[in-house]
Design a protein around this motif. Structure first.
Motif, short mmCIF file in Angstrom:
data_model
loop_
_atom_site.label_atom_id
_atom_site.label_comp_id
_atom_site.label_asym_id
_atom_site.label_seq_id
_atom_site.Cartn_x
_atom_site.Cartn_y
_atom_site.Cartn_z
N GLU A 1 0.73 -1.24 -0.08
CA GLU A 1 0.00 -0.06 -0.12
C GLU A 1 0.84 1.19 -0.07
O GLU A 1 0.58 2.30 -0.64
N LEU A 2 1.83 1.26 0.69
CA LEU A 2 2.64 2.39 0.90
C LEU A 2 3.54 2.55 -0.66
O LEU A 2 3.64 3.67 -1.08
N ARG A 3 3.87 1.56 -1.05
CA ARG A 3 4.81 1.66 -2.61
C ARG A 3 3.68 2.16 -3.53
O ARG A 3 3.92 3.24 -4.18
N ALA A 4 2.22 1.94 -3.57
CA ALA A 4 1.17 2.34 -4.44
C ALA A 4 0.94 3.94 -4.03
O ALA A 4 0.80 4.55 -5.00
N ALA B 1 -1.27 8.91 5.98
CA ALA B 1 -0.85 8.71 7.58
C ALA B 1 -2.47 8.50 8.27
O ALA B 1 -2.53 7.81 9.04
N LYS B 2 -3.48 9.51 7.69
CA LYS B 2 -4.90 9.28 7.98
C LYS B 2 -5.40 7.84 7.71
O LYS B 2 -5.92 7.05 8.45
N LEU B 3 -5.01 7.40 6.57
CA LEU B 3 -5.71 6.21 5.87
C LEU B 3 -4.86 4.81 6.59
O LEU B 3 -5.76 4.14 6.93
N THR B 4 -4.00 5.16 6.89
CA THR B 4 -3.07 3.88 7.34
C THR B 4 -3.15 3.95 8.98
O THR B 4 -2.82 3.12 9.53
N LYS B 5 -3.35 5.36 9.63
CA LYS B 5 -3.35 5.33 11.00
C LYS B 5 -2.07 5.16 11.68
O LYS B 5 -1.93 4.40 12.53
N GLU C 1 3.31 10.38 10.43
CA GLU C 1 3.94 10.72 9.36
C GLU C 1 5.47 10.25 9.19
O GLU C 1 6.29 9.90 8.60
N GLY C 2 6.03 10.47 10.40
CA GLY C 2 7.47 9.93 10.77
C GLY C 2 7.47 8.65 10.50
O GLY C 2 8.62 8.29 9.95
N SER C 3 6.60 7.99 11.13
CA SER C 3 6.57 6.35 11.02
C SER C 3 6.72 6.04 9.30
O SER C 3 7.37 5.20 8.86
N LEU C 4 5.72 6.79 8.60
CA LEU C 4 5.92 6.41 7.39
C LEU C 4 7.10 6.78 6.28
O LEU C 4 7.52 6.11 5.72
N ARG C 5 7.54 7.98 6.67
CA ARG C 5 8.75 8.59 6.30
C ARG C 5 10.12 7.63 6.66
O ARG C 5 10.79 7.23 5.58
N GLN C 6 10.10 7.18 7.84
CA GLN C 6 11.27 6.38 8.20
C GLN C 6 11.04 4.82 7.36
O GLN C 6 11.92 4.43 6.90
N LYS C 7 9.84 4.38 7.20
CA LYS C 7 9.73 3.04 6.41
C LYS C 7 10.00 3.28 4.85
O LYS C 7 10.67 2.60 4.26
N ALA C 8 9.44 4.38 4.50
CA ALA C 8 9.88 4.95 2.99
C ALA C 8 11.34 5.06 2.69
O ALA C 8 11.69 4.44 1.72
N LEU C 9 11.87 5.46 3.71
CA LEU C 9 13.62 5.58 3.61
C LEU C 9 14.27 4.25 3.62
O LEU C 9 15.12 4.06 2.69
N LYS C 10 13.80 3.33 4.67
CA LYS C 10 14.51 1.91 4.50
C LYS C 10 14.16 1.22 3.34
O LYS C 10 14.80 0.64 2.88
N LEU D 1 8.55 9.59 -0.79
CA LEU D 1 7.29 10.04 -0.17
C LEU D 1 7.18 11.60 0.07
O LEU D 1 8.13 12.20 0.05
N GLY D 2 6.01 12.16 0.34
CA GLY D 2 5.91 13.51 0.75
C GLY D 2 5.76 14.44 -0.56
O GLY D 2 6.78 15.43 -0.79
N HIS D 3 5.11 14.06 -1.50
CA HIS D 3 5.02 14.76 -2.83
C HIS D 3 4.02 16.29 -2.40
O HIS D 3 2.98 15.82 -2.41
N MET D 4 4.40 17.35 -2.66
CA MET D 4 3.44 18.45 -2.46
C MET D 4 3.47 19.21 -3.92
O MET D 4 4.49 19.87 -4.04
N ARG D 5 2.23 19.09 -4.46
CA ARG D 5 2.21 19.73 -5.72
C ARG D 5 1.09 20.51 -5.65
O ARG D 5 0.10 20.04 -5.08
#
Length: 60
Positions: free
Chosen positions: A20-23, A35-39, A42-51, A56-60
């Protein structure tokens, strides 16, 4: 009476969580929405994405 501190409960990332994170990374979903969808935080998601080596974190 003093408020009780919220207990931190750690949850392992399952293979479906990683998929799901990759998608979301591919779809360029903002981290706040993921973060809201996965409960998860944001820090946890960023750390996992880094590993995982994904962005992540596209602001457009």
């Amino acid at each position: 009476m003093a408020k009780k501190a919220k207990k931190i409960v750690r949850r392992e990332y399952t293979t479906s969580d990683v998929k799901e994170l990759r998608a979301h990374s591919k779809a360029k979903t903002p981290v706040a929405r993921i973060a809201k969808l996965t409960k998860r935080s944001e820090g946890s998601l960023r750390q996992k994405a880094l590993k995982l080596g994904i962005s992540l974190g596209h602001m457009r």
